[in-house]
Structure formats: C-alpha cells, structure tokens
Design a protein around this motif. Structure first.
Motif, mmCIF file in Angstrom:
data_model
loop_
_atom_site.group_PDB
_atom_site.id
_atom_site.type_symbol
_atom_site.label_atom_id
_atom_site.label_comp_id
_atom_site.label_asym_id
_atom_site.label_seq_id
_atom_site.Cartn_x
_atom_site.Cartn_y
_atom_site.Cartn_z
ATOM 1 N N SER A 23 67.000 -23.102 -35.750
ATOM 2 C CA SER A 23 66.354 -22.377 -34.661
ATOM 3 C C SER A 23 65.197 -21.519 -35.159
ATOM 4 O O SER A 23 64.472 -20.932 -34.351
ATOM 5 C CB SER A 23 67.373 -21.477 -33.957
ATOM 6 O OG SER A 23 67.822 -20.458 -34.823
ATOM 7 N N CYS A 50 72.111 -18.100 -25.530
ATOM 8 C CA CYS A 50 73.061 -18.902 -26.298
ATOM 9 C C CYS A 50 74.252 -19.301 -25.429
ATOM 10 O O CYS A 50 74.674 -20.470 -25.415
ATOM 11 C CB CYS A 50 73.554 -18.128 -27.521
ATOM 12 S SG CYS A 50 72.329 -17.926 -28.818
ATOM 13 N N GLY A 53 73.142 -21.807 -22.698
ATOM 14 C CA GLY A 53 72.863 -23.134 -23.247
ATOM 15 C C GLY A 53 74.127 -23.910 -23.576
ATOM 16 O O GLY A 53 74.245 -25.099 -23.252
ATOM 17 N N MET A 54 75.104 -23.253 -24.197
ATOM 18 C CA MET A 54 76.336 -23.947 -24.579
ATOM 19 C C MET A 54 77.198 -24.281 -23.371
ATOM 20 O O MET A 54 77.789 -25.368 -23.293
ATOM 21 C CB MET A 54 77.116 -23.084 -25.565
ATOM 22 C CG MET A 54 76.400 -22.840 -26.876
ATOM 23 S SD MET A 54 76.055 -24.356 -27.796
ATOM 24 C CE MET A 54 77.653 -24.676 -28.509
ATOM 25 N N CYS A 69 69.783 -28.489 -23.670
ATOM 26 C CA CYS A 69 70.694 -27.342 -23.576
ATOM 27 C C CYS A 69 71.037 -26.773 -24.951
ATOM 28 O O CYS A 69 70.943 -25.560 -25.175
ATOM 29 C CB CYS A 69 71.981 -27.763 -22.850
ATOM 30 S SG CYS A 69 71.735 -28.173 -21.121
ATOM 31 N N VAL A 70 71.427 -27.653 -25.885
ATOM 32 C CA VAL A 70 71.852 -27.182 -27.202
ATOM 33 C C VAL A 70 70.641 -26.947 -28.107
ATOM 34 O O VAL A 70 70.539 -25.921 -28.787
ATOM 35 C CB VAL A 70 72.825 -28.188 -27.853
ATOM 36 C CG1 VAL A 70 73.246 -27.709 -29.237
ATOM 37 C CG2 VAL A 70 74.055 -28.368 -26.977
ATOM 38 N N THR A 74 69.815 -23.053 -26.443
ATOM 39 C CA THR A 74 70.637 -22.352 -27.436
ATOM 40 C C THR A 74 69.837 -22.060 -28.698
ATOM 41 O O THR A 74 70.002 -21.000 -29.325
ATOM 42 C CB THR A 74 71.878 -23.177 -27.780
ATOM 43 O OG1 THR A 74 72.570 -23.512 -26.572
ATOM 44 C CG2 THR A 74 72.814 -22.409 -28.688
ATOM 45 N N GLY A 136 80.371 -21.444 -26.057
ATOM 46 C CA GLY A 136 79.502 -20.597 -25.246
ATOM 47 C C GLY A 136 80.076 -19.206 -25.051
ATOM 48 O O GLY A 136 79.351 -18.201 -25.105
ATOM 49 N N LEU A 139 79.586 -17.261 -28.308
ATOM 50 C CA LEU A 139 78.204 -16.837 -28.552
ATOM 51 C C LEU A 139 77.759 -15.722 -27.617
ATOM 52 O O LEU A 139 76.795 -15.008 -27.926
ATOM 53 C CB LEU A 139 77.258 -18.036 -28.416
ATOM 54 C CG LEU A 139 77.330 -19.061 -29.550
ATOM 55 C CD1 LEU A 139 76.447 -20.252 -29.253
ATOM 56 C CD2 LEU A 139 76.919 -18.431 -30.867
#
Length: 463
Positions: A23, A50, A53-54, A69-70, A74, A136, A139
């Motif tokens: 990232s 985060c 996204g998860m 998404c990931v 994320t 998710g 995070l």
C-alpha cells in the motif's frame, strides 16, 4: 471457483504483511493529507477505509471487484495508516529514533505471525467471505489507534500563527502607506514584483504538500534509485514461499507455518536492528548498514533453491526473516537520516511515486518466470540478483556521497577560517544592502512579507 479459492488461500496467508507494505504506492495521497490535516484524523479515516474495503470484499462476485475492494480501498486505508505512524516517530524521537523505528515496525510481523495460521483456519471454517468480514472488523481497530495519536505543541502552533498573522497585517499596512506616498510612474516595478510574488506563492503552496526540491538532494536521489531497484525483488519471495512449499509436497498448514517462522524471527530482528543502528559505531554510517542488509536479503534468495526439503525451507525462513526485518527496520530511518524529519513527509510521498512501478511489477514478473520454466527457483534467483545489485549500488554510491559531504564540510570550514573570504563576503553583503536601498523603500516590506508566510509554513510543519 477453484481459481478463486486458490487465490484466496494464498492472499490470506501473506496479506497481513505485504498488504501493508504494497500500500506504500498510495502514500503520496497520505503525504498531502498529513501535511494538510495532521496525523490523527488521517489514521482514523484510513482505519475506516480498511474496514469498509474488507467488509465490501465479502460481497464481491468477481476477481476485479476484489481488486477494487482489497487492492484499492483497503490499500489506500493502509497507506493512510502506515505513513502517519512513521511520521509521528520522527517528531517524538531524535536520539533513540532507530530503536523507536525498529519497535514500531515490529507490529507488522506480529500480525503476520498471528494471522498466517489464523487465516487458514478462518478460510476452512467460514469461507473466504466470512474471513473478509472478520478481517474487516479487526482492521476497524485502526480508528481507535489513530484516536490515541497526540498532536505535538498545539498551543505553540496557534501562538506562532497569531503572531505571524499580526506581522503580515502590519506589513500590508506599511506597503499601502508607502505606495500612497510614491508617485504613479514608480509604481510599475511594484506591480511587476507583485506578479512575481504571486508565482512564487503558487510554488510555495505546492511545496507545502510535496517538496519537489528533494530531487536536487544528492543523498535522496541515491536512496530513491537503490530502493526502486530493490523493490523489484522484495515482495515476491514472501508471496511465493507458501506455494513453493506446496509445490515440493508440503501440506498447507506446514507451508503456512513457514510464514509464522519468518514472522517470529522478524519480530526479534526489527527491534534488535534498531538497537544496533542506534549505536555510536553504526549510526554515523547507517547507510552502509542498510546496504548490507539488502545484499544479505538477496543472498538468502540466491541460496533458497538449494532447500529441497521442509528442514531446508525452515532454515531459509529463519535467515529470510532476519534479513527482511533488518531492511524493514531501517527503511524509513535511513530516509529520515538523509532528509531530516521536517522533510520526511514529502520524501516518503515522492519515493513511493517512483517505487510503485517496481512494487507492482515484481510479483507478476516472478509469476511469469514460474509459468515459463515450471520451477520456482528462477523466481528466487531473479529476486536475489536484483537485491544484491541494489545493495551493491547503495554501498558504492553512499561511499561516494560520504566522501563528497566530507569534502564539502572541509571546504566550508576552510572558508570560514580564511579572513579574506570573510572580508569579501561582508563587502558583498554591504553592496547588496546598498543596492536594496537604492531600489526604493517600497520593495522592502514586500520582501519581508514574502519571508513571513514561509516561516509560518515551516513553523506549522514542525509541529
């Protein structure tokens, strides 16, 4: 479905560490937001991204949706968590900063050690959708961590801002009064100067978010080139370690345990490296230590194809964890050592802009070598050669940089001790003051006003 399941098994195993590191390519956005809003709100917003996204990934129906998404949402959230955390270390610590960096960076292998077998269990028990939901929720705790980030010196910042604003108001009033006393033909140079100041103000506003003058910094350019080359072979061995173990006939849980071994060694290696880097023998030449750790990492990959049994892979994981921890512990410390804590925010953003290509290309190139030759050893050899080359380049260029810096420092001291040079500089300064006085008193407040906002920006960025 088999392709999706296989991809998910591999991704869950290495996501805990490489997801956070990959990232970094989105860190330029984090640099701009941190310079504008500070570390605390950026980390909290990143934790929220985060989690979103998860959780969203649990409802995906295609690989492309998972990438969005990931990989993007994320990944952006992790970038907003990574960089502010490292920036806070540079603001809180100076004398023992390498130790602080090593301890802070040890959090990543802790999660890798914990989540590698846990993710395999979650995948077998709840499926990949349930695994994403649980990850998710985990995070989302980044929001809580971000709330604990205490800003430094808010009172000092407000006082500095107030004083600077009052000074600016007085200077503007002075300019108006002087302009009224001067006849109209003489006003033309003032208008031209104002236009030039507007252009400079525009450049200064851009440099508030990303300091592009770093590309004139010799040490920064050496660091940038070496890291761009290094990341071409940095992440691929972690991604393909478990698949390689399965390829030679090792069961899934034993293959996942290799990452746990790597993480356990990594946990110990990062703070230990920070302690060594903080010693009086290493810290003055920490760039050499960083170059050695990169070359040592590459040597481990070159020897990996010799490990044809589970015991050999365990030995490789131990040395790989040691080398990986050494590199990660000094990755940001060496950059701070080169550019300083004040310019570190912009430096990270600019570095990641250049690194993103090799970060993205490294694992696909390794996968292409595996598909072409049907053997994992070519991927490990490629990564090893690239990292040894990067370490050698950094060692040679840092040696050159240290020599040039020593020469420049020697020349500066000789210049200060030479009375003729001091006399010449004083005469030049007097001539400059004389020319400034001849230009007219109306230009002087404008010069002071131009210097005022610059001090204000630097003062705020220091907080």
């Amino acid at each position: 479905m088999n392709i999706t399941s296989g991809w998910m098994t591999v991704s869950l195993q290495w996501y805990g560490d490489t997801g956070a590191e990959s990232s970094r390519r989105l860190c330029p956005i984090s640099s701009i937001l941190v310079n504008r809003y500070g570390s605390r709100p950026v980390v909290m917003f990143g934790g929220l991204l985060c989690g979103i996204g998860m959780v969203s990934a649990a409802f995906c129906t295609s690989i492309m949706q998972l990438y969005i998404c990931v990989g993007f949402i994320t990944g952006l959230g992790l970038a907003l968590n990574l960089q502010p955390s490292v920036i806070m270390i540079g603001k809180y610590f100076l004398k023992r900063r390498p130790i602080a960096n090593g301890l802070a960076m040890a959090g990543s292998p802790v999660m890798l050690c914990t989540l590698a077998p846990l993710n395999q269990f979650l995948f077998d028990s709840f499926g990949w959708r349930g695994s994403f939901l649980i990850l998710g929720a985990i995070l989302l705790n980044c929001c809580v961590a971000g709330a604990l980030f205490r800003p430094i010196g808010p009172g000092t910042a407000s006082v500095k801002t107030q004083v600077t604003k009052e000074g600016k108001g007085a200077l503007k009033q002075e300019v108006t009064e002087d302009a009224m006393e001067i006849s109209s033909p003489t006003n033309l140079p003032v208008e031209n100067k104002t236009e030039e100041e507007e252009d400079r103000d525009c450049c200064e506003k851009i440099n508030q978010y990303l300091d592009f003058s770093l590309f004139k910094h010799r040490g920064f350019l050496i660091y940038l080139i070496g890291n761009v080359l290094m990341f071409l072979g940095f992440f691929a061995p972690i991604i393909f370690l478990a698949p390689y173990a399965k390829h030679i006939g090792i069961d899934e849980y034993s293959a996942a345990f290799l990452l746990s071994i790597l993480a356990i060694v990594d946990i110990v290696a990062r703070p230990t490296t920070g302690i060594i880097a903080n010693s009086k023998w290493v810290r003055p030449r920490i760039q050499y230590f960083f170059s050695f750790s990169i070359a040592f990492n590459g040597t481990c990959h070159l020897l990996c194809p010799l490990a044809s049994s589970y015991t050999g892979l365990v030995v490789y994981s131990v040395f790989f964890g040691l080398a990986f921890g050494m590199v990660c512990a000094m990755l940001f410390e060496t950059l701070m050592d080169l550019v300083g804590a004040a310019r570190f925010t912009s430096a990270v953003g600019l570095v990641t802009i250049a690194e993103c290509c090799t970060i993205l290309l490294g694992p696909p190139i390794g996968g292409m070598l595996i598909d072409t030759f049907g053997d994992y050893k070519y991927m490990f050899v490629k990564c090893g050669l690239v990292m040894v080359l990067a370490g050698t380049f950094l060692f040679i260029m840092n040696y050159y940089n240290y020599r040039v810096l020593a020469k420049e420092e020697k020349e500066r001291k000789a210049k200060e001790e030479d009375p003729k040079t001091v006399r010449t500089e004083n005469e030049g300064k007097k001539n400059w003051i004389k020319e400034t006085t001849q230009d007219g008193p109306e230009l002087e407040p404008l010069r002071e006003e131009q210097a005022g906002p610059k001090k204000e920006v630097n003062g705020i960025s220091e907080v």
